[in-house]
Write an enzyme that holds these catalytic residues in place. Structure first.
Site, PDB file in Angstrom:
ATOM      1  N   SER A  83       9.680  -3.065  32.854  1.00 24.73           N
ATOM      2  CA  SER A  83       8.294  -2.937  33.326  1.00 24.73           C
ATOM      3  C   SER A  83       7.326  -3.461  32.267  1.00 24.73           C
ATOM      4  O   SER A  83       6.302  -4.063  32.604  1.00 24.73           O
ATOM      5  CB  SER A  83       7.981  -1.465  33.639  1.00 24.73           C
ATOM      6  OG  SER A  83       8.848  -0.978  34.622  1.00 24.73           O
ATOM      7  N   ARG A 129      21.179  -1.973  31.044  1.00 25.46           N
ATOM      8  CA  ARG A 129      20.979  -3.427  30.985  1.00 25.46           C
ATOM      9  C   ARG A 129      21.787  -4.028  29.854  1.00 25.46           C
ATOM     10  O   ARG A 129      22.581  -4.927  30.042  1.00 25.46           O
ATOM     11  CB  ARG A 129      19.491  -3.750  30.759  1.00 25.46           C
ATOM     12  CG  ARG A 129      18.607  -3.434  31.946  1.00 25.46           C
ATOM     13  CD  ARG A 129      17.158  -3.457  31.563  1.00 25.46           C
ATOM     14  NE  ARG A 129      16.900  -2.452  30.530  1.00 25.46           N
ATOM     15  CZ  ARG A 129      15.700  -2.101  30.099  1.00 25.46           C
ATOM     16  NH1 ARG A 129      14.633  -2.690  30.576  1.00 25.46           N
ATOM     17  NH2 ARG A 129      15.553  -1.171  29.182  1.00 25.46           N
ATOM     18  N   LYS A 180       1.882   9.959  28.493  1.00 27.48           N
ATOM     19  CA  LYS A 180       1.851   8.499  28.555  1.00 27.48           C
ATOM     20  C   LYS A 180       0.590   8.023  29.258  1.00 27.48           C
ATOM     21  O   LYS A 180       0.059   8.707  30.119  1.00 27.48           O
ATOM     22  CB  LYS A 180       3.081   7.992  29.327  1.00 27.48           C
ATOM     23  CG  LYS A 180       4.302   7.788  28.466  1.00 27.48           C
ATOM     24  CD  LYS A 180       5.342   6.985  29.236  1.00 27.48           C
ATOM     25  CE  LYS A 180       6.630   6.826  28.448  1.00 27.48           C
ATOM     26  NZ  LYS A 180       7.655   6.133  29.250  1.00 27.48           N
ATOM     27  N   HIS A 233      14.999  -2.484  39.022  1.00 25.81           N
ATOM     28  CA  HIS A 233      15.053  -1.117  39.581  1.00 25.81           C
ATOM     29  C   HIS A 233      15.485  -1.166  41.047  1.00 25.81           C
ATOM     30  O   HIS A 233      16.313  -0.373  41.490  1.00 25.81           O
ATOM     31  CB  HIS A 233      13.661  -0.451  39.539  1.00 25.81           C
ATOM     32  CG  HIS A 233      13.114  -0.175  38.182  1.00 25.81           C
ATOM     33  ND1 HIS A 233      11.852  -0.576  37.790  1.00 25.81           N
ATOM     34  CD2 HIS A 233      13.634   0.484  37.112  1.00 25.81           C
ATOM     35  CE1 HIS A 233      11.619  -0.162  36.553  1.00 25.81           C
ATOM     36  NE2 HIS A 233      12.682   0.472  36.116  1.00 25.81           N
TER      37      HIS A 233
HETATM   38  O1  PNS Z   1      11.913   4.901  33.156  1.00 24.64           O
HETATM   39  P1  PNS Z   1      12.121   5.704  31.905  1.00 24.64           P
HETATM   40  O2  PNS Z   1      10.806   5.884  31.185  1.00 24.64           O
HETATM   41  O3  PNS Z   1      13.201   5.155  31.031  1.00 24.64           O
HETATM   42  O4  PNS Z   1      12.617   7.166  32.392  1.00 24.64           O
HETATM   43  C1  PNS Z   1      12.872   8.207  31.480  1.00 24.64           C
HETATM   44  C2  PNS Z   1      13.056   9.555  32.200  1.00 24.64           C
HETATM   45  C3  PNS Z   1      11.881   9.852  33.115  1.00 24.64           C
HETATM   46  C4  PNS Z   1      14.321   9.530  33.022  1.00 24.64           C
HETATM   47  C5  PNS Z   1      13.192  10.663  31.093  1.00 24.64           C
HETATM   48  O5  PNS Z   1      12.157  10.540  30.171  1.00 24.64           O
HETATM   49  C6  PNS Z   1      13.182  12.074  31.658  1.00 24.64           C
HETATM   50  O6  PNS Z   1      14.111  12.502  32.301  1.00 24.64           O
HETATM   51  N1  PNS Z   1      12.060  12.802  31.405  1.00 24.64           N
HETATM   52  C7  PNS Z   1      11.832  14.133  31.937  1.00 24.64           C
HETATM   53  C8  PNS Z   1      11.932  15.177  30.829  1.00 24.64           C
HETATM   54  C9  PNS Z   1      13.367  15.594  30.617  1.00 24.64           C
HETATM   55  O7  PNS Z   1      14.060  16.003  31.532  1.00 24.64           O
HETATM   56  N2  PNS Z   1      13.833  15.508  29.353  1.00 24.64           N
HETATM   57  C10 PNS Z   1      15.184  15.894  29.007  1.00 24.64           C
HETATM   58  C11 PNS Z   1      16.163  14.735  29.090  1.00 24.64           C
HETATM   59  S1  PNS Z   1      16.133  13.803  27.597  1.00 24.64           S
END
Ligand code: PNS
Length: 159
Positions: free
Chosen positions: A128, A90, A41, A17
């Site tokens: 993570s 990745r 979560k 990150h």
């Molecule tokens: O680190 P991660 O868990 O891969 O991040 C995922 C994240 C936070 C970017 C994604 O889950 C997100 O944007 N969540 C907020 C809800 C949202 O906007 N959902 C619509 C897009 S699919």
């Protein structure tokens, strides 16, 4: 001003990150690392702790800010006048979920552009979850996370 949001769970932040943040800070005038506060979560670290961990790891990057948000990423981006979302890729298997997310976000707000950065090869295996698993069993994590995060994990699992 070109403002980018780098959204994620960051539970905890890894060197992968950090590499993306560092490289993004050279591409955009401002980068906001945004920690999602997700009620569904069960994170290892609280949102406040994750924001602190990231802030400490990025304190030398003057155009990087760390914040938290809840709800939709595009709504947070609008709120912060950010037109770009950064996501790291990745491996090929990341692509499907990430592309779906980028398309979904575009349907929610036409003004958003997702920018994918290829993760540096040395971190292409890193997540993570991998870090948490190693730390739980007392393995070495100093080469995977910032120093302050390694200390936090050691403290947590020594108890
Ligand atoms: O680190 P991660 O868990 O891969 O991040 C995922 C994240 C936070 C970017 C994604 O889950 C997100 O944007 N969540 C907020 C809800 C949202 O906007 N959902 C619509 C897009 S699919």
């Amino acid at each position: 001003m070109a403002i980018a949001i780098y959204p994620g769970s960051f539970d905890p932040i890894t060197l992968g990150h950090l590499d993306i943040i560092d490289r993004s800070s050279r591409l955009f005038e401002k980068v906001i690392v945004a920690v999602l506060s997700n009620q569904n979560k069960q994170p290892l670290f609280s949102v406040e702790k994750r924001v602190e961990q990231i802030a400490r790891s990025t304190n030398k990057l003057s155009n990087v800010e760390v914040d938290s948000f809840s709800g939709l990423t595009v709504d947070y981006a609008k709120l912060r006048n950010a037109e770009f979302l950064i996501r790291g890729l990745r491996v090929l298997s990341d692509f499907e979920k990430e592309l779906q997310m980028a398309h979904t976000n575009k349907t929610l707000w036409q003004g958003i552009e997702t920018v994918f950065l290829a993760t540096s090869t040395e971190y292409s295996f890193l997540s993570s979850s991998v870090v948490k698993e190693i730390a739980r069993f007392g393995g070495a994590i100093d080469h995977l996370v910032p120093k302050n995060v390694a200390e936090d994990l050691e403290k947590l699992y020594k108890k």
